[in-house]
Design a protein around this motif. Structure first.
Motif, PDB file in Angstrom:
ATOM      1  N   PHE A   1       9.720 -23.299 -15.598  1.00  0.00           N
ATOM      2  CA  PHE A   1       9.171 -21.909 -15.809  1.00  0.00           C
ATOM      3  C   PHE A   1       9.802 -21.174 -14.715  1.00  0.00           C
ATOM      4  O   PHE A   1       9.205 -19.779 -14.582  1.00  0.00           O
ATOM      5  CB  PHE A   1       7.719 -22.069 -15.683  1.00  0.00           C
ATOM      6  CG  PHE A   1       7.025 -22.736 -14.249  1.00  0.00           C
ATOM      7  CD1 PHE A   1       6.719 -22.315 -13.340  1.00  0.00           C
ATOM      8  CD2 PHE A   1       6.605 -24.128 -14.670  1.00  0.00           C
ATOM      9  CE1 PHE A   1       6.378 -23.071 -12.239  1.00  0.00           C
ATOM     10  CE2 PHE A   1       6.172 -24.942 -13.600  1.00  0.00           C
ATOM     11  CZ  PHE A   1       6.047 -24.154 -12.198  1.00  0.00           C
ATOM     12  N   SER A   2      10.534 -21.431 -13.772  1.00  0.00           N
ATOM     13  CA  SER A   2      11.214 -20.503 -12.651  1.00  0.00           C
ATOM     14  C   SER A   2      11.944 -19.524 -13.456  1.00  0.00           C
ATOM     15  O   SER A   2      12.641 -19.968 -14.358  1.00  0.00           O
ATOM     16  CB  SER A   2      12.053 -21.577 -11.784  1.00  0.00           C
ATOM     17  OG  SER A   2      12.847 -20.618 -11.058  1.00  0.00           O
ATOM     18  N   GLU A   3      11.689 -18.300 -12.645  1.00  0.00           N
ATOM     19  CA  GLU A   3      12.476 -17.255 -13.148  1.00  0.00           C
ATOM     20  C   GLU A   3      14.011 -17.451 -12.651  1.00  0.00           C
ATOM     21  O   GLU A   3      14.893 -17.102 -13.319  1.00  0.00           O
ATOM     22  CB  GLU A   3      11.903 -15.908 -12.479  1.00  0.00           C
ATOM     23  CG  GLU A   3      10.652 -15.578 -13.295  1.00  0.00           C
ATOM     24  CD  GLU A   3      10.133 -14.212 -12.803  1.00  0.00           C
ATOM     25  OE1 GLU A   3      10.880 -13.619 -11.912  1.00  0.00           O
ATOM     26  OE2 GLU A   3       8.872 -14.150 -13.011  1.00  0.00           O
ATOM     27  N   TYR A   4      14.233 -17.905 -11.496  1.00  0.00           N
ATOM     28  CA  TYR A   4      15.587 -17.968 -10.948  1.00  0.00           C
ATOM     29  C   TYR A   4      16.212 -19.383 -11.557  1.00  0.00           C
ATOM     30  O   TYR A   4      17.409 -19.200 -11.825  1.00  0.00           O
ATOM     31  CB  TYR A   4      15.514 -17.927  -9.409  1.00  0.00           C
ATOM     32  CG  TYR A   4      15.651 -16.678  -8.699  1.00  0.00           C
ATOM     33  CD1 TYR A   4      16.727 -15.948  -8.476  1.00  0.00           C
ATOM     34  CD2 TYR A   4      14.645 -16.255  -8.146  1.00  0.00           C
ATOM     35  CE1 TYR A   4      16.816 -14.736  -7.894  1.00  0.00           C
ATOM     36  CE2 TYR A   4      14.340 -14.823  -7.495  1.00  0.00           C
ATOM     37  CZ  TYR A   4      15.658 -14.288  -7.147  1.00  0.00           C
ATOM     38  OH  TYR A   4      15.423 -12.907  -6.605  1.00  0.00           O
ATOM     39  N   GLY A   5      15.521 -20.284 -11.484  1.00  0.00           N
ATOM     40  CA  GLY A   5      16.190 -21.588 -12.208  1.00  0.00           C
ATOM     41  C   GLY A   5      16.978 -21.993 -10.898  1.00  0.00           C
ATOM     42  O   GLY A   5      17.067 -21.758  -9.770  1.00  0.00           O
ATOM     43  N   GLY A   6      18.007 -22.959 -11.363  1.00  0.00           N
ATOM     44  CA  GLY A   6      18.954 -23.444 -10.292  1.00  0.00           C
ATOM     45  C   GLY A   6      18.144 -24.532  -9.504  1.00  0.00           C
ATOM     46  O   GLY A   6      17.280 -24.974  -9.716  1.00  0.00           O
ATOM     47  N   MET A   7      18.760 -24.826  -8.257  1.00  0.00           N
ATOM     48  CA  MET A   7      18.270 -25.455  -7.350  1.00  0.00           C
ATOM     49  C   MET A   7      17.276 -24.929  -6.433  1.00  0.00           C
ATOM     50  O   MET A   7      17.283 -23.870  -5.943  1.00  0.00           O
ATOM     51  CB  MET A   7      19.574 -26.165  -6.377  1.00  0.00           C
ATOM     52  CG  MET A   7      19.143 -27.295  -5.328  1.00  0.00           C
ATOM     53  SD  MET A   7      19.088 -28.604  -6.567  1.00  0.00           S
ATOM     54  CE  MET A   7      20.502 -29.054  -7.220  1.00  0.00           C
ATOM     55  N   ALA A   8      16.214 -25.736  -6.224  1.00  0.00           N
ATOM     56  CA  ALA A   8      15.011 -25.293  -5.415  1.00  0.00           C
ATOM     57  C   ALA A   8      14.616 -26.068  -4.567  1.00  0.00           C
ATOM     58  O   ALA A   8      15.067 -27.346  -4.381  1.00  0.00           O
ATOM     59  CB  ALA A   8      13.797 -25.279  -6.433  1.00  0.00           C
TER      60      ALA A   8
ATOM     61  N   ALA B   1      12.677 -20.924  -5.099  1.00  0.00           N
ATOM     62  CA  ALA B   1      13.917 -21.001  -5.612  1.00  0.00           C
ATOM     63  C   ALA B   1      14.400 -19.518  -5.396  1.00  0.00           C
ATOM     64  O   ALA B   1      13.810 -18.691  -4.910  1.00  0.00           O
ATOM     65  CB  ALA B   1      13.702 -21.216  -7.228  1.00  0.00           C
ATOM     66  N   GLY B   2      15.697 -19.293  -5.715  1.00  0.00           N
ATOM     67  CA  GLY B   2      16.359 -18.093  -5.511  1.00  0.00           C
ATOM     68  C   GLY B   2      17.619 -18.178  -4.494  1.00  0.00           C
ATOM     69  O   GLY B   2      17.966 -19.282  -3.993  1.00  0.00           O
ATOM     70  N   PRO B   3      18.488 -16.988  -4.288  1.00  0.00           N
ATOM     71  CA  PRO B   3      19.383 -17.332  -3.395  1.00  0.00           C
ATOM     72  C   PRO B   3      19.246 -17.218  -1.932  1.00  0.00           C
ATOM     73  O   PRO B   3      20.179 -17.502  -1.215  1.00  0.00           O
ATOM     74  CB  PRO B   3      20.149 -15.533  -3.638  1.00  0.00           C
ATOM     75  CG  PRO B   3      18.769 -14.782  -3.956  1.00  0.00           C
ATOM     76  CD  PRO B   3      18.013 -15.682  -4.645  1.00  0.00           C
ATOM     77  N   LEU B   4      18.056 -17.546  -1.662  1.00  0.00           N
ATOM     78  CA  LEU B   4      17.744 -17.823  -0.229  1.00  0.00           C
ATOM     79  C   LEU B   4      17.955 -19.398   0.130  1.00  0.00           C
ATOM     80  O   LEU B   4      17.975 -19.777   1.112  1.00  0.00           O
ATOM     81  CB  LEU B   4      16.478 -17.291   0.553  1.00  0.00           C
ATOM     82  CG  LEU B   4      16.588 -15.714   0.409  1.00  0.00           C
ATOM     83  CD1 LEU B   4      15.133 -15.520   0.931  1.00  0.00           C
ATOM     84  CD2 LEU B   4      17.373 -15.062   1.242  1.00  0.00           C
ATOM     85  N   VAL B   5      17.880 -20.109  -1.098  1.00  0.00           N
ATOM     86  CA  VAL B   5      17.712 -21.464  -0.979  1.00  0.00           C
ATOM     87  C   VAL B   5      19.264 -21.811  -0.325  1.00  0.00           C
ATOM     88  O   VAL B   5      20.316 -21.670  -0.583  1.00  0.00           O
ATOM     89  CB  VAL B   5      17.422 -22.102  -2.147  1.00  0.00           C
ATOM     90  CG1 VAL B   5      17.830 -23.564  -2.182  1.00  0.00           C
ATOM     91  CG2 VAL B   5      16.334 -22.061  -2.791  1.00  0.00           C
ATOM     92  N   ALA B   6      19.140 -23.208   0.627  1.00  0.00           N
ATOM     93  CA  ALA B   6      20.203 -23.310   1.547  1.00  0.00           C
ATOM     94  C   ALA B   6      21.235 -24.443   0.561  1.00  0.00           C
ATOM     95  O   ALA B   6      20.724 -24.647  -0.450  1.00  0.00           O
ATOM     96  CB  ALA B   6      19.861 -24.103   2.450  1.00  0.00           C
ATOM     97  N   GLN B   7      22.176 -24.669   1.025  1.00  0.00           N
ATOM     98  CA  GLN B   7      23.139 -25.517   0.316  1.00  0.00           C
ATOM     99  C   GLN B   7      22.928 -26.891   0.562  1.00  0.00           C
ATOM    100  O   GLN B   7      23.796 -27.793   0.021  1.00  0.00           O
ATOM    101  CB  GLN B   7      24.547 -25.228   0.526  1.00  0.00           C
ATOM    102  CG  GLN B   7      25.041 -23.778   0.538  1.00  0.00           C
ATOM    103  CD  GLN B   7      26.349 -23.534   0.759  1.00  0.00           C
ATOM    104  OE1 GLN B   7      27.080 -24.081   1.603  1.00  0.00           O
ATOM    105  NE2 GLN B   7      27.087 -22.517   0.077  1.00  0.00           N
ATOM    106  N   GLY B   8      21.965 -27.328   1.067  1.00  0.00           N
ATOM    107  CA  GLY B   8      21.466 -28.819   1.255  1.00  0.00           C
ATOM    108  C   GLY B   8      21.649 -29.386   2.699  1.00  0.00           C
ATOM    109  O   GLY B   8      21.850 -28.333   3.703  1.00  0.00           O
ATOM    110  N   TYR B   9      21.784 -30.657   3.183  1.00  0.00           N
ATOM    111  CA  TYR B   9      22.017 -31.081   4.310  1.00  0.00           C
ATOM    112  C   TYR B   9      23.376 -31.649   4.602  1.00  0.00           C
ATOM    113  O   TYR B   9      23.635 -32.110   3.883  1.00  0.00           O
ATOM    114  CB  TYR B   9      20.936 -32.241   4.598  1.00  0.00           C
ATOM    115  CG  TYR B   9      19.307 -31.839   4.590  1.00  0.00           C
ATOM    116  CD1 TYR B   9      18.850 -30.864   5.453  1.00  0.00           C
ATOM    117  CD2 TYR B   9      18.553 -32.779   3.756  1.00  0.00           C
ATOM    118  CE1 TYR B   9      17.720 -30.432   5.111  1.00  0.00           C
ATOM    119  CE2 TYR B   9      17.247 -32.139   3.417  1.00  0.00           C
ATOM    120  CZ  TYR B   9      16.788 -30.944   4.126  1.00  0.00           C
ATOM    121  OH  TYR B   9      15.352 -30.754   4.307  1.00  0.00           O
TER     122      TYR B   9
END
Length: 507
Positions: free
Chosen positions: A380-387, A355-363
């Motif tokens: 329990f993720s600290e960043y949350g969002g899409m992983a 998780a985090g801001p390095l996660v790409a935008q998908g395919y």
């Protein structure tokens, strides 16, 4: 950037990397000469202006099928500055794979050398996709006097589509934003402790996220990048000696070649930093590299294009934990998740989730496979969002170090490349010499995994099959061995029993 500094988490437009170095420091040294950071900024602006002048709308895809030329080095930044999306194509790929990437991405411009361009047929380029021959237009594209200034792009804007093979079907395009690439560059420059005095020899293809990051992290540190297309280990050794290289990134097959080569002691001593990704280094090879390059820090890393990079092992821990992939890199959160969705305990196997801001935008235009790989982060993720749910199994020890256990999907990881079995199988069947084909990966000390192709058909056609595969597939997709069978094992659903076949042939 020192080891105690914390990297700035604020993302910027990717093309702002040109301002990271001192103006009189060398940013790029290649066959065309040398560019300091002032020259790099000017060249990126000129190329961006030339691309904009072709009438491409914001977000248009610009594909490049190039060796490590100056244009290939500058396109990631120039496309971002012009508001375009860069689609680099591995120069080792051949016509069929390139045509798929052009069609899938909807490229509106292809930049290629004359030799590669001549291998394509007119129908291989999408309707409206223009062709720019680098040999003819390269210099002119860098000559504009009124180059575009640094952009004010939204860091969330799409900047690149990098194609990587999937476990089934043809390569899929991973969508990377300005922020993904910017933060990836800053993160790597930070944990590698790169400084403006460093010189990076860029030997990996720029179509790989790891290969492209050789340039971007070097520029984020204000250091110097030296692109190299090499044929042998000796070419690498000569370049290290000639340019006083301090930093070298590789994949396991290259490190095996370099470890077996003859290194003059003074040349080996020039290196200060070795980095590995694209597969695990055998412990014996780790020991050999530590002996051969005693002055160099060895960084073992794990990553996947969908999340850029996940972990690195601090060089101070390599000797004691040579089998580990380390801990999370800056801007990344990595978790070991059990099948029930809970956080795995010490020593408990689970899926690595990133998780985090390095996660790409998908395919790119592939919602089904995006939904499979990109899912909400655990509670329990600290960043949350899409992983990114990697499909890889790892364990964590009491000190927090991760160890790679296995790959859950059927991908073949060979020579640092992720190869889709389906792509190899389709190429074999298309020759007309076989009825059915199954490609599996088998352990190989040099390659990580080698491709074993199991065929239902008549072995008398093996010569024609191999000749056809050599024409249609790049070298890293060629099978090491072809096994001929009268019938292939099947499961209860009538499908080929891949798992049983692999177990039989690797036992």
């Amino acid at each position: 950037m020192t080891a105690t500094d914390q990297p700035d988490p604020a993302p910027r437009p990717l093309d702002h990397l040109t301002a990271m170095g001192a103006t009189d420091a060398m940013a790029l040294v290649d066959r065309a000469g040398a560019l300091d950071y002032t020259g790099l900024e000017r060249a990126v602006g000129a190329l961006a202006r030339a691309l904009q002048g072709r009438g491409l709308a914001k977000g248009a895809r610009v594909a490049s099928w190039l060796a490590k030329t100056r244009l290939a080095s500058l396109l990631p930044l120039a496309c971002a500055r012009a508001g375009l999306v860069h689609v680099p194509i591995n120069p080792l790929l051949k016509r069929a794979q390139t045509a798929h990437i052009l069609a899938d991405s909807g490229a509106e411009l292809l930049i290629a050398g004359a030799g590669r361009a001549q291998t394509l047929e007119a129908s291989d380029r999408p309707a409206g996709c223009a062709l720019l021959i680098e040999d003819e237009a390269g210099a002119a594209s860098l000559a504009a006097q009124d180059g575009l200034p640094p952009s004010a792009a939204d860091p969330a804007d799409l900047a690149a589509i990098l194609y990587t093979s999937g476990s089934t079907g043809r390569p899929k395009g991973v969508m990377l934003s300005n922020a993904n690439l910017w933060l990836g560059a800053v993160s790597v420059a930070h944990y590698l402790r790169l400084t403006a005095e460093d010189r990076t020899l860029c030997v990996l293809p720029f179509s790989f996220d790891y290969g492209q990051n050789q340039l971007l992290s070097t520029w984020a540190a204000g250091a110097s990048a030296y692109p190299l297309d090499y044929l042998t280990a000796r070419d690498v050794i000569r370049a290290v000696d000639k340019h006083g290289i301090t930093t070298l990134a590789g994949v396991p097959p290259l490190w095996i070649q370099l470890a077996e080569a003859e290194w003059p002691e003074e040349t080996a001593a020039r290196l200060r930093r070795l980095t590995n990704s694209g597969g695990r280094l055998p412990v014996s090879l780790v020991r050999r590299l530590r002996t051969l390059f005693p002055a160099a820090d060895l960084y073992s890393m794990y990553g996947l294009t969908e999340a850029f990079r996940s972990t690195f092992l601090d060089p101070a821990l390599v000797d004691a934990h040579p089998e580990s992939i380390g801990r999370a890199i800056p801007f990344a959160e990595v978790m070991v998740v059990r099948l029930d969705g809970g956080l795995a305990g010490v020593g408990e196997a689970g899926e690595l989730v990133h998780a985090g801001p390095l996660v790409a935008q998908g395919y790119w235009q592939d919602y089904e496979r995006t939904a499979q790989r990109f899912r909400p982060a655990p509670a329990f993720s600290e960043y949350g969002g899409m992983a990114v749910w990697s499909g890889d199994t790892v364990t964590r020890d009491e000190g927090g170090l991760l160890r790679f256990v296995g790959r859950d999907d059927e991908m073949i990881k060979t020579s640092g490349n992720r190869v889709s079995p389906t792509e190899v199988e389709e190429a074999a069947i298309a020759t007309g010499a076989v009825a059915e084909a199954v490609a599996i990966g088998v352990p190989d000390d040099r390659l990580g995994e080698a491709i074993l192709l199991v065929i239902r058909g008549d072995q008398a056609g093996e010569g024609a099959l191999r000749d056809a595969l050599k024409r249609e597939l790049p070298n890293f997709m060629q099978p090491r061995e072809i096994v001929w069978r009268a019938e292939l094992p099947r499961n209860a659903n009538g499908k080929v029993d891949r798992a049983g076949l692999k177990a039989e042939l690797t036992s």
